[in-house]
Scaffold this motif. Structure first.
Motif, short mmCIF file in Angstrom:
data_model
loop_
_atom_site.label_atom_id
_atom_site.label_comp_id
_atom_site.label_asym_id
_atom_site.label_seq_id
_atom_site.Cartn_x
_atom_site.Cartn_y
_atom_site.Cartn_z
N ARG A 1 -12.52 9.70 -17.23
CA ARG A 1 -12.54 9.00 -16.10
C ARG A 1 -12.55 10.02 -15.15
N GLU A 2 -13.16 9.56 -13.62
CA GLU A 2 -13.80 10.47 -12.79
C GLU A 2 -13.28 9.78 -11.37
N ALA A 3 -12.79 10.71 -10.50
CA ALA A 3 -12.40 10.10 -9.02
C ALA A 3 -13.58 9.98 -8.42
N VAL A 4 -13.74 8.76 -7.69
CA VAL A 4 -14.88 8.32 -6.89
C VAL A 4 -14.46 8.60 -5.40
N ALA A 5 -13.39 8.29 -4.81
CA ALA A 5 -13.13 8.56 -3.43
C ALA A 5 -11.57 7.86 -3.08
N SER A 6 -10.93 8.72 -2.21
CA SER A 6 -9.79 8.19 -1.83
C SER A 6 -9.54 8.03 -0.30
N VAL A 7 -8.40 7.62 -0.07
CA VAL A 7 -8.17 7.43 1.40
C VAL A 7 -6.74 7.38 1.68
N SER A 8 -6.24 7.90 2.68
CA SER A 8 -4.85 8.05 3.24
C SER A 8 -4.42 6.89 4.24
N ARG A 9 -3.28 6.66 4.16
CA ARG A 9 -2.79 5.77 5.40
C ARG A 9 -3.23 5.98 6.65
N SER A 10 -3.44 7.43 6.85
CA SER A 10 -4.01 7.82 8.32
C SER A 10 -5.59 7.92 8.39
N THR B 1 0.83 -1.08 -0.15
CA THR B 1 -0.23 -0.04 0.01
C THR B 1 0.87 1.23 0.09
N THR B 2 0.41 2.31 -0.32
CA THR B 2 0.97 3.54 -0.58
C THR B 2 0.30 4.34 0.38
N TYR B 3 0.95 5.45 0.60
CA TYR B 3 0.22 6.69 1.51
C TYR B 3 -1.35 7.10 0.88
N CYS B 4 -1.42 7.27 -0.56
CA CYS B 4 -2.79 7.57 -0.96
C CYS B 4 -3.29 6.48 -1.96
N MET B 5 -4.30 5.88 -1.68
CA MET B 5 -5.10 5.00 -2.64
C MET B 5 -6.32 5.53 -2.85
N ALA B 6 -7.15 5.16 -4.00
CA ALA B 6 -8.31 5.63 -4.49
C ALA B 6 -9.00 4.71 -5.41
N TRP B 7 -10.17 5.01 -5.61
CA TRP B 7 -11.05 4.50 -6.65
C TRP B 7 -11.23 5.33 -7.76
N PHE B 8 -11.28 5.15 -9.12
CA PHE B 8 -11.96 5.90 -10.10
C PHE B 8 -12.76 5.03 -10.88
#
Length: 127
Positions: free
Chosen positions: A42-51, A27-34
């Motif tokens: 393409r559009e961003a749906v949601a993102s989540v940080s490691r924190s 995993t990386t600090y930032c992960m996301a769904w598009f």
């Protein structure tokens, strides 16, 4: 390079629910769904940080929830109250950039900042 494998897509009727999973080799600090539909950008749906700081697109707020399990290296997207407009190929992405807002650090919704992508999982919502 981060290897990402999405699963959980399928066909549901409007109002139904699905939970997508993305298994990562790391995993990386930032992960996301598009997501991307035929003929659309393409559009961003949601993102989540490691924190565990999250962002959600306005079009899915209140219906979709992103989460992550850092120990298992899995990112989730719980999708409720699905509508036909949610029909798309959904992609997991890793390695995105982060930004600070106030005291919190969030992940970018700019797909160009993400370095690794999965193959996608199809979500089809019928009316």
């Amino acid at each position: 390079e981060v290897h990402l494998v999405e699963s959980g897509g399928g066909s549901v009727q409007s109002g139904g629910s699905l939970k997508l999973s993305c298994a990562a080799s790391e995993t990386t600090y930032c992960m996301a769904w598009f997501r991307q539909s035929p003929g659309k950008e393409r559009e961003a749906v949601a993102s989540v940080s490691r924190s565990l700081m999250t962002t959600h697109a306005e079009s899915v707020k209140g219906r979709f929830t992103i989460s992550r399990d850092n120990a298992k290296k899995i990112i989730y997207l719980k999708m409720n109250s699905l509508i036909p407009e949610d029909t798309a190929m959904y992609y997991c992405a890793a390695g995105g950039s982060a930004y600070t807002s106030g005291a919190n650090v969030y992940c970018s919704s700019d797909g160009s900042s993400y370095t690794d992508w999965g193959q996608g999982t199809q979500v089809t919502v019928s009316s």
